[in-house]
Design a protein around this motif. Structure first.
Motif, PDB file in Angstrom:
ATOM      1  N   ARG A  92       0.837  -1.215   0.000  1.00 14.36           N
ATOM      2  CA  ARG A  92       0.000   0.000   0.000  1.00 14.36           C
ATOM      3  C   ARG A  92       0.864   1.254   0.000  1.00 14.36           C
ATOM      4  N   ALA A  93       1.875   1.283   0.852  1.00 14.85           N
ATOM      5  CA  ALA A  93       2.758   2.450   0.929  1.00 14.85           C
ATOM      6  C   ALA A  93       3.520   2.627  -0.381  1.00 14.85           C
ATOM      7  N   PHE A  94       3.978   1.527  -0.957  1.00 16.48           N
ATOM      8  CA  PHE A  94       4.732   1.593  -2.209  1.00 16.48           C
ATOM      9  C   PHE A  94       3.855   2.162  -3.325  1.00 16.48           C
ATOM     10  N   LYS A  95       2.657   1.626  -3.436  1.00 12.91           N
ATOM     11  CA  LYS A  95       1.763   2.076  -4.509  1.00 12.91           C
ATOM     12  C   LYS A  95       1.356   3.541  -4.299  1.00 12.91           C
ATOM     13  N   LYS A  96       1.129   3.911  -3.039  1.00 13.18           N
ATOM     14  CA  LYS A  96       0.787   5.307  -2.737  1.00 13.18           C
ATOM     15  C   LYS A  96       1.951   6.229  -3.112  1.00 13.18           C
ATOM     16  N   THR A  97       3.160   5.799  -2.843  1.00  8.74           N
ATOM     17  CA  THR A  97       4.341   6.624  -3.093  1.00  8.74           C
ATOM     18  C   THR A  97       4.697   6.698  -4.572  1.00  8.74           C
ATOM     19  N   PHE A  98       4.678   5.556  -5.243  1.00  7.84           N
ATOM     20  CA  PHE A  98       5.190   5.499  -6.615  1.00  7.84           C
ATOM     21  C   PHE A  98       4.117   5.304  -7.684  1.00  7.84           C
ATOM     22  N   GLY A  99       2.872   5.092  -7.258  1.00  2.00           N
ATOM     23  CA  GLY A  99       1.775   4.994  -8.211  1.00  2.00           C
ATOM     24  C   GLY A  99       1.646   3.667  -8.911  1.00  2.00           C
ATOM     25  N   ASP A 100       2.442   2.682  -8.512  1.00  4.84           N
ATOM     26  CA  ASP A 100       2.367   1.370  -9.140  1.00  4.84           C
ATOM     27  C   ASP A 100       2.938   0.329  -8.188  1.00  4.84           C
ATOM     28  N   THR A 101       2.803  -0.932  -8.564  1.00  2.00           N
ATOM     29  CA  THR A 101       3.291  -2.016  -7.717  1.00  2.00           C
ATOM     30  C   THR A 101       4.787  -2.235  -7.941  1.00  2.00           C
ATOM     31  N   PRO A 102       5.461  -2.832  -6.965  1.00  2.00           N
ATOM     32  CA  PRO A 102       6.881  -3.145  -7.142  1.00  2.00           C
ATOM     33  C   PRO A 102       7.136  -4.008  -8.382  1.00  2.00           C
ATOM     34  N   GLY A 103       6.261  -4.979  -8.632  1.00  2.00           N
ATOM     35  CA  GLY A 103       6.436  -5.856  -9.785  1.00  2.00           C
ATOM     36  C   GLY A 103       6.370  -5.104 -11.109  1.00  2.00           C
ATOM     37  N   ASN A 104       5.396  -4.229 -11.248  1.00  2.00           N
ATOM     38  CA  ASN A 104       5.269  -3.455 -12.484  1.00  2.00           C
ATOM     39  C   ASN A 104       6.446  -2.508 -12.668  1.00  2.00           C
ATOM     40  N   ILE A 105       6.879  -1.906 -11.593  1.00  2.00           N
ATOM     41  CA  ILE A 105       8.009  -0.983 -11.693  1.00  2.00           C
ATOM     42  C   ILE A 105       9.276  -1.741 -12.068  1.00  2.00           C
ATOM     43  N   ARG A 106       9.482  -2.931 -11.487  1.00  2.00           N
ATOM     44  CA  ARG A 106      10.661  -3.721 -11.844  1.00  2.00           C
ATOM     45  C   ARG A 106      10.612  -4.106 -13.326  1.00  2.00           C
ATOM     46  N   LYS A 107       9.446  -4.541 -13.803  1.00  2.00           N
ATOM     47  CA  LYS A 107       9.317  -4.908 -15.223  1.00  2.00           C
ATOM     48  C   LYS A 107       9.657  -3.728 -16.119  1.00  2.00           C
ATOM     49  N   SER A 108       9.095  -2.551 -15.815  1.00  2.00           N
ATOM     50  CA  SER A 108       9.367  -1.350 -16.615  1.00  2.00           C
ATOM     51  C   SER A 108      10.841  -0.997 -16.572  1.00  2.00           C
ATOM     52  N   TRP A 109      11.416  -1.052 -15.391  1.00  2.00           N
ATOM     53  CA  TRP A 109      12.827  -0.719 -15.221  1.00  2.00           C
ATOM     54  C   TRP A 109      13.703  -1.668 -16.035  1.00  2.00           C
ATOM     55  N   LEU A 110      13.431  -2.960 -15.927  1.00  2.00           N
ATOM     56  CA  LEU A 110      14.246  -3.939 -16.648  1.00  2.00           C
ATOM     57  C   LEU A 110      14.122  -3.763 -18.162  1.00  2.00           C
ATOM     58  N   SER A 111      12.924  -3.492 -18.632  1.00  2.00           N
ATOM     59  CA  SER A 111      12.765  -3.337 -20.076  1.00  2.00           C
ATOM     60  C   SER A 111      13.421  -2.040 -20.566  1.00  2.00           C
ATOM     61  N   SER A 112      13.491  -1.040 -19.705  1.00  2.00           N
ATOM     62  CA  SER A 112      14.139   0.215 -20.099  1.00  2.00           C
ATOM     63  C   SER A 112      15.671   0.108 -20.098  1.00  2.00           C
ATOM     64  N   GLN A 113      16.189  -0.935 -19.455  1.00  2.00           N
ATOM     65  CA  GLN A 113      17.642  -1.123 -19.363  1.00  2.00           C
ATOM     66  C   GLN A 113      18.201  -1.944 -20.514  1.00  2.00           C
ATOM     67  N   LYS A 114      17.321  -2.471 -21.355  1.00  2.00           N
ATOM     68  CA  LYS A 114      17.774  -3.314 -22.479  1.00  2.00           C
ATOM     69  C   LYS A 114      18.233  -2.492 -23.652  1.00  2.00           C
TER      70      LYS A 114
END
Length: 114
Positions: A92-114
């Protein structure tokens, strides 16, 4: 530099070292620094411009984002590393702070690093 400012700086340094401890709260800080909970709460807000719990959550959220982006540790374990007692309150705190779930953010981050 006032003694109030120094006290809050010392507490902030302590928090940066110990935010992973899930038992950190007003009581523990007050006991460790020999001040009343109400005075600590008042003074922290006065000096930092935000309340103690928001500051602590911000520390934990910044650390959790680093874990999400910079490590391959299990997302289900990150809450333990950053001082939360359960995954629900962490998510809840993560989603409130960053607007998305840790899993979605990790996926986006990893795909942006390719």
């Amino acid at each position: 530099y006032t003694t109030e400012q120094q006290l809050i700086d010392n507490i902030c340094n302590y928090l940066k070292e110990n935010y992973r401890d899930p038992s950190i709260g007003l009581t523990k800080i007050s006991e460790n620094f020999n001040i009343s909970e109400s005075y600590f709460s008042f003074l922290f807000k006065k000096v930092k411009g935000q309340n103690f719990f928001n500051y602590l959550e911000q520390l934990r959220m910044n650390a959790s984002m680093e874990y999400v982006k910079q490590t391959d540790c299990a997302l289900s374990d990150i809450y333990l590393y950053v001082g939360y007692n359960n995954t629900g309150s962490f998510r809840r705190a993560f989603k409130k702070t960053f607007g998305d779930t840790p899993g979605n953010i990790r996926k986006s981050w990893l795909s942006s690093q390719k």
